[in-house]
Design a protein around this motif. Structure first.
Motif, PDB file in Angstrom:
ATOM      1  N   ALA A  98       0.833  -1.204   0.000  1.00 49.16           N
ATOM      2  CA  ALA A  98       0.000   0.000   0.000  1.00 49.16           C
ATOM      3  C   ALA A  98       0.871   1.259   0.000  1.00 49.16           C
ATOM      4  O   ALA A  98       0.605   2.217  -0.740  1.00 49.16           O
ATOM      5  N   ARG A  99       1.903   1.250   0.829  1.00 47.90           N
ATOM      6  CA  ARG A  99       2.801   2.409   0.886  1.00 47.90           C
ATOM      7  C   ARG A  99       3.505   2.623  -0.452  1.00 47.90           C
ATOM      8  O   ARG A  99       3.679   3.767  -0.884  1.00 47.90           O
ATOM      9  N   TYR A 100       3.917   1.519  -1.087  1.00 54.93           N
ATOM     10  CA  TYR A 100       4.623   1.677  -2.365  1.00 54.93           C
ATOM     11  C   TYR A 100       3.701   2.273  -3.421  1.00 54.93           C
ATOM     12  O   TYR A 100       4.128   3.091  -4.238  1.00 54.93           O
ATOM     13  N   GLN A 101       2.421   1.888  -3.402  1.00 54.18           N
ATOM     14  CA  GLN A 101       1.495   2.479  -4.357  1.00 54.18           C
ATOM     15  C   GLN A 101       1.366   3.984  -4.124  1.00 54.18           C
ATOM     16  O   GLN A 101       1.313   4.769  -5.068  1.00 54.18           O
ATOM     17  N   PHE A 102       1.342   4.396  -2.872  1.00 61.84           N
ATOM     18  CA  PHE A 102       1.333   5.831  -2.583  1.00 61.84           C
ATOM     19  C   PHE A 102       2.654   6.481  -2.998  1.00 61.84           C
ATOM     20  O   PHE A 102       2.664   7.624  -3.474  1.00 61.84           O
ATOM     21  N   GLU A 103       3.770   5.772  -2.815  1.00 65.27           N
ATOM     22  CA  GLU A 103       5.064   6.325  -3.226  1.00 65.27           C
ATOM     23  C   GLU A 103       5.080   6.638  -4.720  1.00 65.27           C
ATOM     24  O   GLU A 103       5.570   7.682  -5.146  1.00 65.27           O
ATOM     25  N   VAL A 104       4.554   5.719  -5.529  1.00 64.48           N
ATOM     26  CA  VAL A 104       4.543   5.925  -6.986  1.00 64.48           C
ATOM     27  C   VAL A 104       3.486   6.938  -7.381  1.00 64.48           C
ATOM     28  O   VAL A 104       3.777   7.933  -8.072  1.00 64.48           O
ATOM     29  N   ASN A 105       2.244   6.699  -6.972  1.00 64.07           N
ATOM     30  CA  ASN A 105       1.116   7.469  -7.496  1.00 64.07           C
ATOM     31  C   ASN A 105       0.973   8.857  -6.896  1.00 64.07           C
ATOM     32  O   ASN A 105       0.416   9.750  -7.544  1.00 64.07           O
ATOM     33  N   VAL A 106       1.442   9.046  -5.667  1.00 60.01           N
ATOM     34  CA  VAL A 106       1.256  10.342  -5.001  1.00 60.01           C
ATOM     35  C   VAL A 106       2.590  11.030  -4.720  1.00 60.01           C
ATOM     36  O   VAL A 106       2.853  12.130  -5.221  1.00 60.01           O
ATOM     37  N   PHE A 107       3.447  10.370  -3.937  1.00 60.48           N
ATOM     38  CA  PHE A 107       4.673  11.046  -3.529  1.00 60.48           C
ATOM     39  C   PHE A 107       5.642  11.233  -4.688  1.00 60.48           C
ATOM     40  O   PHE A 107       6.381  12.227  -4.736  1.00 60.48           O
ATOM     41  N   GLY A 108       5.656  10.304  -5.645  1.00 59.50           N
ATOM     42  CA  GLY A 108       6.495  10.496  -6.823  1.00 59.50           C
ATOM     43  C   GLY A 108       6.070  11.720  -7.608  1.00 59.50           C
ATOM     44  O   GLY A 108       6.900  12.539  -8.034  1.00 59.50           O
ATOM     45  N   ALA A 109       4.759  11.872  -7.813  1.00 61.26           N
ATOM     46  CA  ALA A 109       4.240  13.046  -8.522  1.00 61.26           C
ATOM     47  C   ALA A 109       4.524  14.329  -7.742  1.00 61.26           C
ATOM     48  O   ALA A 109       4.928  15.348  -8.308  1.00 61.26           O
ATOM     49  N   ALA A 110       4.320  14.268  -6.421  1.00 55.58           N
ATOM     50  CA  ALA A 110       4.542  15.455  -5.596  1.00 55.58           C
ATOM     51  C   ALA A 110       6.010  15.866  -5.597  1.00 55.58           C
ATOM     52  O   ALA A 110       6.339  17.064  -5.656  1.00 55.58           O
ATOM     53  N   ARG A 111       6.915  14.873  -5.526  1.00 57.49           N
ATOM     54  CA  ARG A 111       8.338  15.203  -5.513  1.00 57.49           C
ATOM     55  C   ARG A 111       8.766  15.852  -6.821  1.00 57.49           C
ATOM     56  O   ARG A 111       9.532  16.827  -6.817  1.00 57.49           O
ATOM     57  N   LEU A 112       8.277  15.345  -7.938  1.00 60.99           N
ATOM     58  CA  LEU A 112       8.627  15.970  -9.213  1.00 60.99           C
ATOM     59  C   LEU A 112       8.080  17.391  -9.299  1.00 60.99           C
ATOM     60  O   LEU A 112       8.737  18.292  -9.839  1.00 60.99           O
ATOM     61  N   ALA A 113       6.888  17.606  -8.768  1.00 56.61           N
ATOM     62  CA  ALA A 113       6.356  18.973  -8.730  1.00 56.61           C
ATOM     63  C   ALA A 113       7.280  19.874  -7.911  1.00 56.61           C
ATOM     64  O   ALA A 113       7.586  21.007  -8.321  1.00 56.61           O
ATOM     65  N   GLN A 114       7.744  19.368  -6.759  1.00 58.70           N
ATOM     66  CA  GLN A 114       8.678  20.160  -5.958  1.00 58.70           C
ATOM     67  C   GLN A 114       9.944  20.503  -6.729  1.00 58.70           C
ATOM     68  O   GLN A 114      10.500  21.605  -6.597  1.00 58.70           O
ATOM     69  N   LEU A 115      10.414  19.574  -7.542  1.00 57.41           N
ATOM     70  CA  LEU A 115      11.673  19.781  -8.266  1.00 57.41           C
ATOM     71  C   LEU A 115      11.538  20.741  -9.439  1.00 57.41           C
ATOM     72  O   LEU A 115      12.479  21.478  -9.752  1.00 57.41           O
ATOM     73  N   VAL A 116      10.390  20.740 -10.108  1.00 60.59           N
ATOM     74  CA  VAL A 116      10.240  21.635 -11.268  1.00 60.59           C
ATOM     75  C   VAL A 116       9.760  23.024 -10.867  1.00 60.59           C
ATOM     76  O   VAL A 116       9.982  23.989 -11.610  1.00 60.59           O
TER      77      VAL A 116
END
Length: 276
Positions: A98-116
């Motif tokens: 469950a955590r990994y799905q959040f890592e990909v679908n939510v936190f991965g998207a959020a981190r890229l937003a932070q970077l750009v």
């Protein structure tokens, strides 16, 4: 039309591949990201630039964004498409999964937003496109963790839109319905593995059969309808905040808004073949 520098995650297949090709055909400079660059080589004939990136790895995500800015001098559009669906009863799915799905679908998207965002703020322009799903507005049995990620990304996108508007940055949510990709088969396999036996087996078998059935696949929409909506948002001077498209998206989102919860529950159970 102004040429824009675009990063598309999950670019090796399905919606990501169609989006990368469509935006490149419209004259934009497109970087398609995936964990395995060998699956991106087929895109190079269209002038698309392959980029190795694991959205759950901070060094990988940071390095990818830095490479784009170093080569192109800017970044104008982020399309957060990387994601997957891991189905199973909430009780059955291990929390690590469950955590990994959040890592990909939510936190991965959020981190890229932070970077750009620092680059977009300096430019006083930019567009962040987050691919959620009609599953970010509706619910189905056996999809609790998947729907949770999509509901989360919807809320995150709304807050981000308010925060970034003063800097000339648009945040757009894309809500696809049923799309003809590998997603349904993968979700069905996960579901049978996690909940195919035990207390939830009857529901699990019904939903898995629906997800992987030929009749279900035959009515699903092409990834191109999603790519076209993303391209429309990218090229718009003032894009809409949300675009819903593909089989079932608009009517099901409307029904969820109109109906009481239990009435919508009954429709969903009937649609997926759950009888209890």
């Amino acid at each position: 039309m102004t040429t824009k520098i675009v990063l598309v995650t999950g670019g090796s297949s399905g919606i990501g591949e169609a989006t990368a090709r469509t935006l490149a055909a419209r004259g934009h400079t497109v970087y398609a990201a995936a964990r395995r660059t060998d699956r991106l080589e087929k895109l190079t004939d269209d002038g698309i630039r392959p980029l190795a990136m694991d959205v759950t790895d901070d060094a990988s995500a940071r390095g990818g964004v830095e490479k784009i800015v170093e080569e192109a001098g800017r970044i104008d559009v982020l399309v957060n498409n990387a994601g997957y669906g891991s189905y199973g009863a909430v009780e059955d799915v291990p929390l690590d999964e469950a955590r990994y799905q959040f890592e990909v679908n939510v936190f991965g998207a959020a981190r890229l937003a932070q970077l750009v965002l620092p680059h977009m703020r300096r430019q006083r322009s930019g567009t962040i496109v987050n691919i959620t799903s009609m599953g970010g507005k509706i619910h189905t049995p056996m999809g609790g963790w998947y729907h949770g990620t999509k509901f989360a990304l919807e809320g995150l996108s709304d807050c981000l839109r308010l925060e970034t508007a003063p800097f000339g940055i648009d945040v757009v949510v894309i809500e696809p319905g049923a799309i003809a990709t590998e997603w349904g088969g993968i979700a069905a396999d996960h579901l049978r593995e996690r909940s195919g036996d035990g207390a939830y087996s009857a529901q699990a078998r019904a939903v898995a059969d629906m997800l992987s059935s030929e009749s279900n696949r035959s009515r699903n929409s092409s990834p191109q309808v999603v790519a076209d909506a993303i391209a429309k948002a990218v090229d718009a001077r003032r894009p809409r905040t949300r675009y819903a498209m593909g089989f079932g998206a608009k009517p099901l989102i409307a029904l969820k808004w109109l109906l009481p919860d239990r009435a919508f529950d009954a429709i969903v159970k009937r649609a997926v073949g759950v009888r209890s």
